[in-house]
Scaffold this motif. Structure first.
Motif, PDB file in Angstrom:
ATOM      1  N   SER A 855     -11.666   2.806   8.579  1.00 48.21           N
ATOM      2  CA  SER A 855     -11.016   3.916   7.893  1.00 48.21           C
ATOM      3  C   SER A 855      -9.980   3.394   6.909  1.00 48.21           C
ATOM      4  O   SER A 855      -9.434   2.300   7.067  1.00 48.21           O
ATOM      5  N   ARG A 856      -9.733   4.205   5.881  1.00 50.41           N
ATOM      6  CA  ARG A 856      -8.703   3.857   4.912  1.00 50.41           C
ATOM      7  C   ARG A 856      -7.327   4.065   5.507  1.00 50.41           C
ATOM      8  O   ARG A 856      -7.114   4.943   6.345  1.00 50.41           O
ATOM      9  N   SER A 857      -6.379   3.234   5.055  1.00 48.02           N
ATOM     10  CA  SER A 857      -5.004   3.306   5.511  1.00 48.02           C
ATOM     11  C   SER A 857      -4.111   3.405   4.284  1.00 48.02           C
ATOM     12  O   SER A 857      -4.484   2.925   3.207  1.00 48.02           O
ATOM     13  N   PRO A 858      -2.936   4.018   4.388  1.00 49.59           N
ATOM     14  CA  PRO A 858      -2.045   4.127   3.224  1.00 49.59           C
ATOM     15  C   PRO A 858      -1.748   2.768   2.603  1.00 49.59           C
ATOM     16  O   PRO A 858      -1.682   1.750   3.293  1.00 49.59           O
ATOM     17  N   GLY A 859      -1.569   2.767   1.286  1.00 47.79           N
ATOM     18  CA  GLY A 859      -1.218   1.531   0.588  1.00 47.79           C
ATOM     19  C   GLY A 859      -2.401   0.676   0.224  1.00 47.79           C
ATOM     20  O   GLY A 859      -2.235  -0.521  -0.061  1.00 47.79           O
ATOM     21  N   GLY A 860      -3.600   1.225   0.233  1.00 44.90           N
ATOM     22  CA  GLY A 860      -4.779   0.459  -0.149  1.00 44.90           C
ATOM     23  C   GLY A 860      -5.287  -0.466   0.940  1.00 44.90           C
ATOM     24  O   GLY A 860      -6.038  -1.400   0.655  1.00 44.90           O
ATOM     25  N   ALA A 861      -4.912  -0.207   2.191  1.00 49.35           N
ATOM     26  CA  ALA A 861      -5.358  -1.027   3.315  1.00 49.35           C
ATOM     27  C   ALA A 861      -6.480  -0.330   4.062  1.00 49.35           C
ATOM     28  O   ALA A 861      -6.819   0.833   3.773  1.00 49.35           O
ATOM     29  N   ILE A 862      -7.069  -1.022   5.031  1.00 50.44           N
ATOM     30  CA  ILE A 862      -8.073  -0.408   5.892  1.00 50.44           C
ATOM     31  C   ILE A 862      -7.797  -0.787   7.338  1.00 50.44           C
ATOM     32  O   ILE A 862      -7.145  -1.798   7.627  1.00 50.44           O
ATOM     33  N   ASP A 863      -8.282   0.047   8.263  1.00 50.74           N
ATOM     34  CA  ASP A 863      -8.192  -0.229   9.691  1.00 50.74           C
ATOM     35  C   ASP A 863      -9.608  -0.355  10.249  1.00 50.74           C
ATOM     36  O   ASP A 863     -10.492   0.452   9.927  1.00 50.74           O
ATOM     37  N   VAL A 864      -9.808  -1.387  11.067  1.00 52.93           N
ATOM     38  CA  VAL A 864     -11.125  -1.680  11.647  1.00 52.93           C
ATOM     39  C   VAL A 864     -10.999  -1.671  13.158  1.00 52.93           C
ATOM     40  O   VAL A 864     -10.129  -2.346  13.727  1.00 52.93           O
ATOM     41  N   THR A 865     -11.865  -0.901  13.836  1.00 53.06           N
ATOM     42  CA  THR A 865     -11.842  -0.809  15.294  1.00 53.06           C
ATOM     43  C   THR A 865     -13.263  -0.902  15.830  1.00 53.06           C
ATOM     44  O   THR A 865     -14.192  -0.326  15.255  1.00 53.06           O
ATOM     45  N   PHE A 866     -13.448  -1.619  16.939  1.00 58.22           N
ATOM     46  CA  PHE A 866     -14.754  -1.715  17.585  1.00 58.22           C
ATOM     47  C   PHE A 866     -14.539  -2.147  19.031  1.00 58.22           C
ATOM     48  O   PHE A 866     -13.408  -2.459  19.446  1.00 58.22           O
ATOM     49  N   THR A 867     -15.617  -2.197  19.787  1.00 54.21           N
ATOM     50  CA  THR A 867     -15.554  -2.556  21.202  1.00 54.21           C
ATOM     51  C   THR A 867     -16.354  -3.828  21.453  1.00 54.21           C
ATOM     52  O   THR A 867     -17.455  -4.008  20.922  1.00 54.21           O
ATOM     53  N   VAL A 868     -15.788  -4.714  22.270  1.00 54.40           N
ATOM     54  CA  VAL A 868     -16.468  -5.937  22.705  1.00 54.40           C
ATOM     55  C   VAL A 868     -16.641  -5.856  24.218  1.00 54.40           C
ATOM     56  O   VAL A 868     -15.684  -5.549  24.939  1.00 54.40           O
ATOM     57  N   ARG A 869     -17.855  -6.120  24.698  1.00 53.44           N
ATOM     58  CA  ARG A 869     -18.158  -6.073  26.135  1.00 53.44           C
ATOM     59  C   ARG A 869     -18.767  -7.394  26.591  1.00 53.44           C
ATOM     60  O   ARG A 869     -19.599  -7.986  25.899  1.00 53.44           O
ATOM     61  N   ASN A 870     -18.321  -7.859  27.757  1.00 52.54           N
ATOM     62  CA  ASN A 870     -18.932  -9.021  28.391  1.00 52.54           C
ATOM     63  C   ASN A 870     -20.192  -8.546  29.093  1.00 52.54           C
ATOM     64  O   ASN A 870     -20.135  -7.852  30.116  1.00 52.54           O
TER      65      ASN A 870
END
Length: 963
Positions: A855-870
């Motif tokens: 998703s876009r974040s203020p100031g021209g940044a982005i946020d990245v989220t995901f899940t890692v599973r063993n």
């Protein structure tokens, strides 16, 4: 995420530093041990300026160049042997001296310290928490030994896969290097030690480093190595070391553009700039941005600076080496000198070193140097050893594991091979070499203690055999070689005249008779039979004739001298005046006593073995019955010494391989240790990168033969950087342990036995062939030390300062040719498949990725989220990495990578457990530098975000429109 904190702070920190010079620093962690903390100084800028004004001109000039430390022998508990540098301070006004130690893999002094894993291993951990622990360990140990400045971390990029100092640095990616360097700085300075980022900039090679000019364009300069320096500066680094090499024709320590425009203005650096040792070439380098010349006043001399401050300096015409310099007024010289002193004092203030001045919190009425309390070195040893072991295990990078050959089972009959299995390869050579504490287990010792089914066969024999008595005879006095005793003059070769003299052979000895040595009565030159060794503080000399065997087996013999606990030793062959026949055995006089294992490929054998034992070699082509006169001299050190004379026949490799194959054939598994040798001062292979990428000696032949005899062969690599693996498809397992420090033996066993999961990842790309590397030049045919290759090590061309003048230096154009496409970016740009890609590494378990959200974040940044599973059955570590693709909105002249790293983390999970991983990628990471605009341009438009376990492992992909 912790890996992107420095990027989120970069804009605000730079602005604050520009507005308030010499004030403030990035937040540092609380000190974990006694010794002060960064930012503890109480002096204000006006007070620092007042201190500068109180100095005499002589005191000022003495502070801007190195000198000999005349006080450390009496004021430091361990003395000053091996100390890298010193400036005297001004005790009269309460300013203490500054003492400096080499790094970056531990404190490098003339006594034992904790040898940490090489920084290339730290980079493989992909763990900023490890970097913080690394820095804290360095900080406390250096302060405990009286040091104030750490010449590290080194953050030059791995642009040349055979660079001699690649093991000292933090990989090929600037984001990874910057994130780790920032935490090292915070850790070290949190303990009160000033960190010095080096080498600013582009000192990415050793061959010709003192003269070569790196041709580099503005975008490449800003988007590669400078990003890591920016991260270290934003973390509060107190010092910068300017480099030997030239940058776009100007030497690094006299380059206005890099030292003033970029470092001071763009990167907002407020600390002091110190030269690499011998890297200052003109007194005007002081005006151009270098504050301290090391190791002495070759250019910043007291008399010349005093004259310049009084009268100014005239204009200087151009030479073939240097451009023309305008006249500099006396006032400008005074300003340059005072500015340098302000930079030095402001950094000392941050370290709490000025509290004894009249402005300080420890002022008692009369100014006197005051230094924050230092921890006791002995109190750090056990904790630092535990840290070293943990860091080494964290760096373990599993590259192949066919048929789950690892971890080893207690039921397996295993044969271990290779010299670095029985003598841990602690670290590389040069200024990064640390004398480790004695007594740590080798990999084989650590492995064999867990199972009686684990045995050792050398495989790769570096030792040879003791020269037999049948090959040695006493000298004939008629030939001018009497039975020697050591005189004062003879002892002077080691700088130790007047030592106790000892006669070695019995007196008299008839010509042609066998010598009888005084050391233990053996008839071979093996002065090790007496457990106490040769007495400390004594001089010894052996003289005799060596006769080659009747069947010498061909040419290529080696004579080897092994020495332990020496002050100095030399072997002369066939006369005392032929320089190429004199072999010096390099010494570390204060090295501890240890097991008498003889290892080493060359005179740099301390790279491989415990440095208590040094080795030198002499190669010879021997004919049957050929005679060589030998004259061996030894002065023992502060402890009893031991010495051996050995030889290695030319068929040694074939015999060693045959024995290894026989042992491998009857074993369930083979663990074969292999290594390369990295050191300051020379690149591996000289100018021949293809040769430099090979494992030295006959190691590749050994691995190939053993793998053919036993398909369950595991190769454990102790290398500082990439090597070629022609046998990769034939072996079952490949484990890269880098140069793992003094606890590397235990850490390696921990990983091989499955006590620790190998969670390291490659911080550098491993090429499939020498021709498939960024700096390979297909037109290069001259691989001599002065080779004429455009990409490396550079082309000698006409001077840029005097038309038609003779060439005086070479220009390296590879950086300009490749632009920002360095490391894995080059492989992506040209569609080249490496052997193992950047970021790659396996685990003893498996991991799955899911649920990517961008998703876009203020100031021209982005946020990245995901899940890692063993998804496997064992606990393990994964290093999720985030890469971003190019922007469609940037103009064509701006280069953009196919993908570049913008985030990473290291997560450890139990079987079946999962965790959500989040990254904030700021505007600068999404921007590109425009040489035309002279600034960062935001990379707007649709950007492809890739998440996975390496640069070539796209597990999840999404597109986000950046505004």
């Amino acid at each position: 995420m912790r890996t992107s904190r420095w990027l989120r702070r970069a804009g605000a920190a730079s602005a604050a530093l520009l507005l308030i010079p010499a004030l403030g620093s990035a937040a540092a962690p609380a000190s974990s041990r006694p010794g002060g903390a960064w930012g503890s100084g109480t002096l204000t800028d006006p007070e620092l300026i007042s201190l500068v004004a109180e100095m005499t001109l002589a005191e000022k000039t003495a502070m801007v160049h190195g000198s000999s430390d005349t006080t450390c022998a009496t004021t430091l508990p361990e003395g000053c042997v091996g100390q890298a540098g010193w400036i005297p301070g001004v005790p009269r006004i309460g300013v203490p001296p500054l003492r400096m130690t080499d790094g970056p893999a531990g404190v490098r002094l003339g006594h034992v310290e904790t040898a940490l894993p090489a920084p290339s291993g730290l980079a493989a951990s992909f763990d900023t928490g490890d970097a913080l622990a690394y820095g804290r360990t360095m900080g406390a140990a250096a302060r405990a030994t009286g040091q104030d400045v750490w010449l590290g971390p080194m953050i030059n990029a791995v642009n040349f896969p055979t660079g001699g100092r690649n093991f000292e640095t933090l990989g090929e990616d600037p984001y990874l290097a910057g994130a780790l360097a920032a935490e090292q700085v915070r850790g070290a300075q949190g303990e009160g030690l000033i960190a010095e980022l080096k080498h600013y900039i582009e000192n990415d090679f050793e061959n010709g480093r003192g003269s070569t000019s790196v041709t580099i364009d503005d975008q490449t300069l800003h988007e590669t190595e400078l990003l890591a320096f920016q991260a270290g500066i934003d973390a509060g680094a107190g010092s910068i070391m300017c480099s030997y090499n030239r940058i776009n024709d100007l030497y690094g320590c006299g380059n206005d553009t890099t030292l003033q425009t970029i470092l001071r203005e763009q990167l907002a650096f407020t600390g002091f700039v110190q030269s690499d040792w011998g890297a200052v070439h003109k007194m005007t380098d002081l005006v151009r941005g270098t504050d301290i010349e090391q190791p002495s006043a070759r250019n910043f001399t007291d008399a010349a600076l005093a004259d310049a401050v009084a009268h100014g300096t005239p204009a200087v015409a151009a030479t073939a080496d240097y451009p023309a310099y305008p006249a500099i007024s006396a006032a400008r010289w005074q300003q340059a000198l005072d500015t340098a002193l302000f930079h030095i004092l402001s950094t000392m203030n941050k370290a709490g070193l000025l509290e004894g001045t009249r402005f300080g919190s420890h002022f008692t009425g009369t100014p006197a140097p005051w230094v924050p309390p230092r921890p006791q070195l002995a109190s750090l040893r056990s904790g630092d050893a535990a840290t070293a072991r943990s860091l080494a295990a964290q760096s373990a990078t599993l590259l192949k594991n066919s048929r789950q050959v690892l971890p080893l089972s207690p039921k397996d009959k295993v044969v271990v091979m290779g010299p670095s299995a029985v003598a841990s390869y602690y670290g590389g050579g040069g200024s990064a070499h640390v004398i480790p504490y004695d007594g740590s287990a080798s990999p084989y010792q650590a492995l064999s203690s867990s199972s009686p089914k684990i045995n050792y066969v050398p495989g790769y024999d570096l030792d040879g055999a003791l020269v037999p008595s049948s090959a040695l005879t006493a000298p004939d006095p008629a030939e001018g070689y009497p039975n020697w005793t050591l005189t004062d003059a003879d002892a002077a070769f080691a700088g130790k005249p007047g030592l106790l003299r000892q006669q070695i052979t019995t007196d008299p000895v008839a010509p042609g008779a066998q010598p009888v040595l005084a050391a233990g009565g053996t008839d071979q030159l093996d002065a090790t039979v007496d457990a106490s060794g040769l007495p400390a503080g004594t001089g010894w000399r052996w003289s005799g004739t060596l006769t080659a065997p009747a069947n010498p087996g061909g040419t290529g013999w080696q004579l080897k001298v092994f020495v332990q606990n020496q002050a100095g030793s030399q072997l002369f062959i066939d006369g005392l005046t032929t320089a190429e026949r004199r072999v010096n055995v390099n010494a570390y006089p204060a090295a501890p006593a240890s097991s008498y294992a003889a290892l080493g490929e060359s005179a740099r054998s301390h790279d491989l073995t415990n440095p208590a034992l040094q080795q030198a070699t002499y190669s010879a082509a021997l004919a049957a019955g050929q005679k060589l006169h030998l004259d061996l001299r030894l002065v023992t050190g502060t402890q009893p010494a031991k010495i051996q004379l050995r030889w290695v026949p030319p068929d040694n490799a074939a015999r060693s391989i045959a024995a290894a194959v026989a042992a491998a054939s009857s074993a369930a598994k083979v663990v074969l240790f292999a290594y390369d040798e990295g050191t300051e001062g020379s690149d591996r292979g000289g100018s021949d990168q293809a040769a430099g990428l090979l494992l030295p000696g006959y190691q590749n032949d050994l691995i190939t033969a053993v793998a053919a005899a036993n398909p369950n062969t595991v190769v454990v690599l102790n290398t500082g950087d990439p090597v070629l693996m022609p046998w990769a498809s034939s072996v079952a397992g490949i484990l890269e342990m880098w140069y793992p420090g003094q606890e590397g033996g235990n850490a390696t066993a921990d990983v091989l036995l499955g006590r620790v999961d190998p969670g390291g990842r490659l911080p550098v790309t491993f090429p499939a062939s020498a021709a498939e590397t960024p700096m390979y030049d297909p037109a290069c045919t001259d691989t001599s030390a002065t080779g004429n290759c455009p990409r490396y090590p550079g082309v000698i061309g006409p001077s840029v300062y005097l038309a038609g003048s003779n060439a005086t230096y070479r220009t390296l154009t590879g950086m300009a040719d490749n632009g920002i496409y360095q490391g894995y970016r080059w492989y992506d740009k040209h569609g080249v498949t490496p052997l193992f890609p950047f970021g790659y590494g396996l685990s003893y378990t498996s991991f799955g990725y899911s649920g990517l959200r961008v998703s876009r974040s203020p100031g021209g940044a982005i946020d990245v989220t995901f899940t890692v599973r063993n998804t496997g059955s064992r606990a393990g570590s994964e290093v999720p990495q985030v890469y971003v693709g190019p922007s469609p909105d940037l103009p064509a002249p701006v280069q953009q990578a196919v993908r570049k790293l913008v985030g990473f983390d290291r997560v450890s999970l139990a079987p079946g457990r999962s965790t959500q991983v989040s990254f904030h990628v700021d505007r600068q990471q999404l921007s590109s530098w425009s040489a035309v605009a002279g600034r960062w341009l935001p990379g707007t438009g649709a950007r492809i975000v890739t998440v996975g376990g390496s640069s070539r492992d796209p597990r999840l992909t999404a597109t986000v429109v950046v505004h």
